[in-house]
Scaffold this active site. Structure first.
Site, PDB file in Angstrom:
ATOM      1  N   HIS A 127      67.540  37.215  22.474  1.00 50.65           N
ATOM      2  CA  HIS A 127      66.540  37.616  23.453  1.00 50.65           C
ATOM      3  C   HIS A 127      66.911  37.086  24.835  1.00 50.65           C
ATOM      4  O   HIS A 127      66.498  35.993  25.215  1.00 50.65           O
ATOM      5  CB  HIS A 127      65.193  37.063  22.982  1.00 50.65           C
ATOM      6  CG  HIS A 127      64.026  37.366  23.851  1.00 50.65           C
ATOM      7  ND1 HIS A 127      64.019  38.341  24.831  1.00 50.65           N
ATOM      8  CD2 HIS A 127      62.782  36.791  23.893  1.00 50.65           C
ATOM      9  CE1 HIS A 127      62.834  38.364  25.414  1.00 50.65           C
ATOM     10  NE2 HIS A 127      62.074  37.424  24.868  1.00 50.65           N
ATOM     11  N   CYS A 133      59.178  38.149  29.962  1.00 51.14           N
ATOM     12  CA  CYS A 133      60.028  38.907  29.033  1.00 51.14           C
ATOM     13  C   CYS A 133      59.956  40.418  29.237  1.00 51.14           C
ATOM     14  O   CYS A 133      60.842  41.137  28.791  1.00 51.14           O
ATOM     15  CB  CYS A 133      59.660  38.575  27.586  1.00 51.14           C
ATOM     16  SG  CYS A 133      59.836  36.830  27.187  1.00 51.14           S
TER      17      CYS A 133
END
Length: 364
Positions: A318, A83
């Site tokens: 996300h 991420c």
């Protein structure tokens, strides 16, 4: 030492997995951004650095550069730090400039969870340590740092309200480059009674847990990138620097608690630069889970008034490899609206227990 500055930043709209951007491959999401950011200085671009997490494999950055019509001399580098990949790409570009490797980079991330060829996520950690999914790990953070569901829901509601307020005030429009006909984040298609949603949401990851679908982010598609230049070069070419790279830090924590990984990175970064939280005007920390944000704010004594002030991934989603770059894009535009605060900071935690934090000076 040469100084790196950010002079342009853009992102695509963020779409739900199998939603409005489902037909676009990662390079097709990134290419319009590269074309826009490089407009007029295509021959000055030294490299394109992009983060990507869920595939399709290969050198997505090179493919994106070619798709964008950049000169064949622009090589392209793809990296995966889960991420934090998009923020790591920008961090790397800044250090490349400081080290004299080049003067002009496009850096960020791109992610299409909709077109990923992989059915399962990559392994974060070996079996002897344990390899929990991110949702389970978010519950572990909530347990260890004593973050009850009420506090998670409180922040999730705050994020939701901030995001919708910013959307209604058209604050995201400067950030977004229209892709095909899409010019807004898909989550803003319908407003919900978030207070009621949070109240009825049940734990979904572990028995007796506190992390729910409502206080967690969704899985999304999108891309974001910044034009990073050596400061004197930027001035000579007529660009106005907005963010000046100061320093960064990467930390590792136990893979069971990736959500807390930004904390040691931020602590080390501030200590090395002899700064305090009070001296940071704005902070963007990725909102993968409310438990993570509340824990980070609690451990670092960050007031919510300076943290993710326009909301974040809890509402908008996300897109893994792009999310770190979206944080920088948000700071890029936000500092142009504000006068207080010399320093701003972006941070993100990622699978395997890695935290990345980047410190900038606001030049507005």
């Amino acid at each position: 030492m040469k100084r790196a500055v950010i002079v342009k930043a853009k992102r695509t709209p963020v779409g739900k997995r199998n939603g409005m951007l489902k037909a676009l491959q990662p390079h097709e999401l990134a290419a319009p951004l590269l074309r826009d950011l490089a407009g007029g200085i295509e021959d000055k671009i030294d490299d394109v650095i992009l983060g990507n997490v869920t595939g399709p494999g290969g050198n997505v950055a090179r493919l994106s550069a070619l798709e964008a019509g950049l000169p064949l001399s622009v090589p392209g580098l793809t990296l995966d730090r889960q991420c934090s990949a998009g923020l790591e790409a920008i961090r790397m570009a800044c250090y490349m400039i400081q080290g004299g490797a080049g003067n002009c980079y496009i850096a960020g991330g791109t992610e299409s969870t909709s077109t990923s060829p992989y059915e399962k996520r990559a392994r974060f950690s070996p079996d002897r340590i344990g390899d929990p999914d991110m949702g389970v790990a978010a519950d572990y953070v909530a347990q260890k740092y004593q973050i009850p569901k009420e506090k998670q829901d409180e922040f999730a509601l705050l994020s939701y309200e901030r995001s919708w307020e910013a959307y209604n005030k058209r604050m995201f429009e400067d950030e977004i480059l229209t892709i095909d006909k899409w010019n807004k984040d898909e989550e803003f298609s319908r407003e919900r009674n978030m207070r009621a949603v949070l109240k009825r949401a049940k734990p979904i990851f572990i028995k007796g847990g506190t992390v729910t679908a409502a206080n967690s982010c969704g899985i999304h598609d999108g891309a974001s990138a910044a034009l990073v230049m050596e400061e004197e070069t930027a001035n000579l070419l007529g660009f106005r620097p907005v963010l000046r790279f100061i320093d960064s830090e990467v930390s590792g924590v136990h893979p069971h608690y990736p959500g807390i990984a930004p904390v040691p990175a931020i602590q080390q970064l501030l200590k090395r630069n002899q700064l305090t939280i009070e001296e940071i005007g704005l902070m963007e920390i990725n909102e993968a889970f409310a438990s993570k944000i509340v824990a980070c704010a609690q451990e670092l004594s960050i007031p919510y008034e300076k943290l993710n002030i326009r909301g974040g991934a809890l509402t908008m989603g996300h897109p893994y490899g792009a999310s770190g770059a979206i944080l920088v894009s948000r700071l890029f535009y936000e500092v142009q609206r504000r006068t207080q605060g010399k320093y701003v900071l972006a941070a993100i935690g990622s699978g395997g227990g890695i935290g990345v934090a980047v410190l900038f000076q606001a030049l507005m």
